[in-house]
Scaffold this motif. Sequence first.
Motif: not given
Length: 475
Positions: A242-260
């Motif tokens: 679950q920690m790895l899943k959450d980490l991926k999710h947070y990184i994905s969200q952060h990446f989306q913000v940066l990409e935006s």
Amino acid sequence: MSIRVKLFIFIPILVILLNIVAFVIFQSGKLVQDSYHIMMERVLLYKQISTETKDNLLVLNSYIINQDDHSYKQYYLHKEKLEKLRAKLEKEKTTNIGDIQIENYDQMIQSFLDSEMAVVSYLKLDDFDSYLLRYEEAEKIAGFIQEEGQNMVDRELSYYQPIYHDIINYSRQINQLGIALFLTTTLLSVVIAIWMSRSISIPINRLVEKAQQISKGNLNIETEDVAKANDEIGILGKAFHQMLKDLKHYISQHFQVLESKRLVKELELKALQSQINPHFLFNTLNVISKLAYIEGAEKTSDLTVTASNLIRYNLRKLDQPVTLRDELHHIKEYLTIQKARFQERVHFEYDIDESVLNQIIPCLTLQPILENAFVHGIENMESDGEINIVMKDEQAYVYIKLSDNGNGMDETIKQKLLNYMSEGENGYSTRKSTGLGTINVFKRLYLFYGEEMKIEIDSNKGVGTSIIFMLPKLS
């Protein structure tokens, strides 16, 4: 099964098995010991009776010769010992009811004691003939007692010999069973120890390996295999997964913000690159519009105002959303200019639901799509060009459809546009357009609305293209 439950189950089982082995061996030894003790007690009793009978006869003889108090006391002490031994024999007679030899042996002892007492009595009366007769009788009975005692010992040894062999065989079998149980419990304890250690060490080693891979930056690893167990290690594995899943999710969200942010800056830069001093151009168009109006060229004045409004809308910051009403007004200004350019070669149709015009949408979203419709679709058509704009309420979504009857696109371009999040190029734009490509528009919509947003493309070569947006309702 948790590790604690495993320990509480298997360790007591091993202890119980080992205790069973020890108990079996102990019982076997106790059985042999008890049997040997019974046999030896009887043999020693018979031997003691024979010896004490002989001693009684000797002290009696000493009393006859000396006739003093000391000799009498010695006789009396040995007589009591023999009586105690006879009492023990009485117990054996009670245990072995119906044993004639023991009964006869007991009667012999009683007769010997009676003869001794008679000798003492006649001696005190100075009846020489009577006490001599009774003494000879006592001697004869003592000989019978010693002979019968030896026979009793031989009988006991003969009786217990097969029993003893059976006990030895039984003891040997018990020992073999004990050895087998000991080997079994030892093997079982080794197997359980290996199984428990593997059930703990292997999942932990897997967790360590995966943690090392994650520490090296590799997040694309499978962690479900360490979360299948039902013990504490499985709980740890599930938490790790679950920690790895959450980490991926947070990184994905952060990446989306940066990409935006990156995409907005890129689009702003490209928009600025496509403009030549837009503020100066905007002011110039205002002057031209007023001059055309003064000179009576009202159409030219209106067109200039439209172009001025179009430029002013383009000067907005791209990271600030607008309403669908503003975006619709902007594309109508754009289509007005295109109508002046294409004249009767193209006409526009609108199907607008007023209830959806308060929907929030990223700035400059629809105009680039329509611009591509002109550039790639109907620019080369001599007549009958059509642009259709539909905006409707579809329950939880706002339905937007932009259509043209131009050249259409092939399947390769269509799939490239639909895979917009994996494309690095702007796609489906040329140097004739504003530079805000279709893929960039799709990316901005995805980053704005998230995964709930849906995009569909219906296009056929020579028939036309329809781009459909299903936007989650926002206001």
